[in-house]
Design a protein around this motif. Structure first.
Motif, PDB file in Angstrom:
ATOM      1  N   GLU A 167       6.533 -10.136   5.433  1.00 51.59           N
ATOM      2  CA  GLU A 167       6.854 -11.222   4.480  1.00 51.59           C
ATOM      3  C   GLU A 167       5.590 -11.879   3.943  1.00 51.59           C
ATOM      4  O   GLU A 167       5.562 -12.353   2.800  1.00 51.59           O
ATOM      5  CB  GLU A 167       7.703 -12.331   5.133  1.00 51.59           C
ATOM      6  N   LYS A 183       4.237  -9.521   1.377  1.00 52.03           N
ATOM      7  CA  LYS A 183       5.170  -9.512   0.243  1.00 52.03           C
ATOM      8  C   LYS A 183       4.959 -10.752  -0.625  1.00 52.03           C
ATOM      9  O   LYS A 183       4.959 -10.673  -1.866  1.00 52.03           O
ATOM     10  CB  LYS A 183       6.607  -9.486   0.791  1.00 52.03           C
ATOM     11  N   GLU A 189       4.006 -10.670  -4.599  1.00 50.71           N
ATOM     12  CA  GLU A 189       4.868 -11.301  -5.622  1.00 50.71           C
ATOM     13  C   GLU A 189       4.118 -12.386  -6.382  1.00 50.71           C
ATOM     14  O   GLU A 189       4.177 -12.461  -7.602  1.00 50.71           O
ATOM     15  CB  GLU A 189       6.124 -11.863  -4.956  1.00 50.71           C
ATOM     16  N   TYR A 200       7.872  -1.356   6.930  1.00 53.48           N
ATOM     17  CA  TYR A 200       6.951  -2.041   6.008  1.00 53.48           C
ATOM     18  C   TYR A 200       7.100  -1.504   4.580  1.00 53.48           C
ATOM     19  O   TYR A 200       7.083  -2.272   3.615  1.00 53.48           O
ATOM     20  CB  TYR A 200       5.495  -1.891   6.473  1.00 53.48           C
ATOM     21  N   LEU A 207       8.044  -3.868   1.535  1.00 53.22           N
ATOM     22  CA  LEU A 207       7.006  -4.098   0.520  1.00 53.22           C
ATOM     23  C   LEU A 207       7.214  -3.252  -0.733  1.00 53.22           C
ATOM     24  O   LEU A 207       6.367  -3.241  -1.619  1.00 53.22           O
ATOM     25  CB  LEU A 207       5.623  -3.814   1.126  1.00 53.22           C
ATOM     26  N   ASN A 208       8.347  -2.536  -0.749  1.00 51.43           N
ATOM     27  CA  ASN A 208       8.692  -1.712  -1.917  1.00 51.43           C
ATOM     28  C   ASN A 208       7.563  -0.737  -2.266  1.00 51.43           C
ATOM     29  O   ASN A 208       7.176  -0.598  -3.430  1.00 51.43           O
ATOM     30  CB  ASN A 208       9.018  -2.619  -3.114  1.00 51.43           C
TER      31      ASN A 208
END
Ligand SMILES: O=C(O)[C@@H](O)C(=O)CO
Ligand SMILES: [Mg+2]
Length: 259
Positions: A43, A46, A50, A93, A97-98
């Protein structure tokens, strides 16, 4: 025109890891790669991605006991449970984390060890990994590392990773063509880029022999960037180089490509 991803394990090393995301975006990159995310909860990474509108394009499975000379455990006979736990953790992960690509670290092979047993272990673990990642459309990559930088790694030549990829024979397994390692071991980069297009799905760059910015040394990168366009390469190019000084001071070569 190639798409460049900053490498946060080698670039912006003058900053704490978490602060490198902002610096990368400010420098004009849209994507990042790094070796390992595991020191941070997904997170936290991430949120940085973002906040700075960055895409994560590559990271690696865990390295094992680096102090003891390990560099990956997926090829070590008898360590299958750990290797598969690392693969599962990398998948968690990657999903959080795409990230569409994970480099599965093989292993260093101690002198005198049974090399065939290492290769067989790696193939079996890669079959496990390929099956776990396939439903998510995430690619797995193999990378050859030159023996000066990483002595005794399972493979040093691009032709060994290409042979290993064929032996693993899974639709989501490819190679990662690091042109710095390739130049030190194989040379003939034009041939590697032309002949094996489609089999490498990620590129990394650095000057040779010193692994600095791609604007010095024996590799003519502007020629190779044009060649990548010519062969239709549409993946990312990771800037895995060690800046000569402060990272931003060495980004002159990148100015024409910044977002
Ligand atoms: O070239 C490298 O060293 C890296 O790309 C890596 O993933 C592991 O050594
Ligand atoms: Mg590399």
């Amino acid at each position: 025109m190639p798409k460049f991803a900053a490498n946060l394990s080698t670039q912006f090393g003058e900053l704490p890891f978490i602060e490198r995301f902002a610096a990368t975006a400010n420098a004009g990159f849209r994507a990042v790669e790094f070796l390992f995310p595991y020191d941070f909860p997904a997170e936290v990474i991430k949120a940085e991605l973002e906040k700075h509108q960055l895409e994560l394009v590559l990271f690696n499975t865990a390295a094992g006991n680096v102090q003891a000379g390990e560099w990956g455990v997926s090829a070590i006979p008898g360590r299958e449970q750990e290797a598969r736990a690392d693969i599962d953790r990398a998948l968690e992960y990657a999903l959080a984390l795409n990230c569409q690509q994970v480099h599965v670290m093989a292993a260093t092979v101690p002198n005198g060890a049974d090399r065939a047993a290492y290769e067989e272990t790696f193939v079996r673990n890669m079959h496990y990994a390929a099956e776990r990642f396939a439903p998510h459309g995430i690619r797995l990559l193999l990378e050859a590392l030159n023996p000066v930088t990483k002595p005794n790694y399972l493979y040093a030549s691009q032709y060994q990773t290409l042979a290993m990829m064929a032996r693993i024979d899974r639709a989501n397994v490819f190679t990662q063509l690091d042109l710095f390692h390739a130049q030190l071991v194989d040379g003939n980069l034009t041939h590697l880029i032309r002949e094996y297009a489609g089999r490498y799905r990620h590129i990394q760059i650095a000057s040779a022999p010193h692994r600095h910015e791609p604007d010095e040394g024996e590799i003519n990168y502007s020629y190779l960037f044009d060649l990548l366009d010519e062969v239709g390469y549409d993946g990312w190019v990771g800037c895995e180089y060690i800046p000569r000084g402060r990272t931003e001071a060495g980004l002159g070569w990148f100015a024409p490509y910044a977002k």
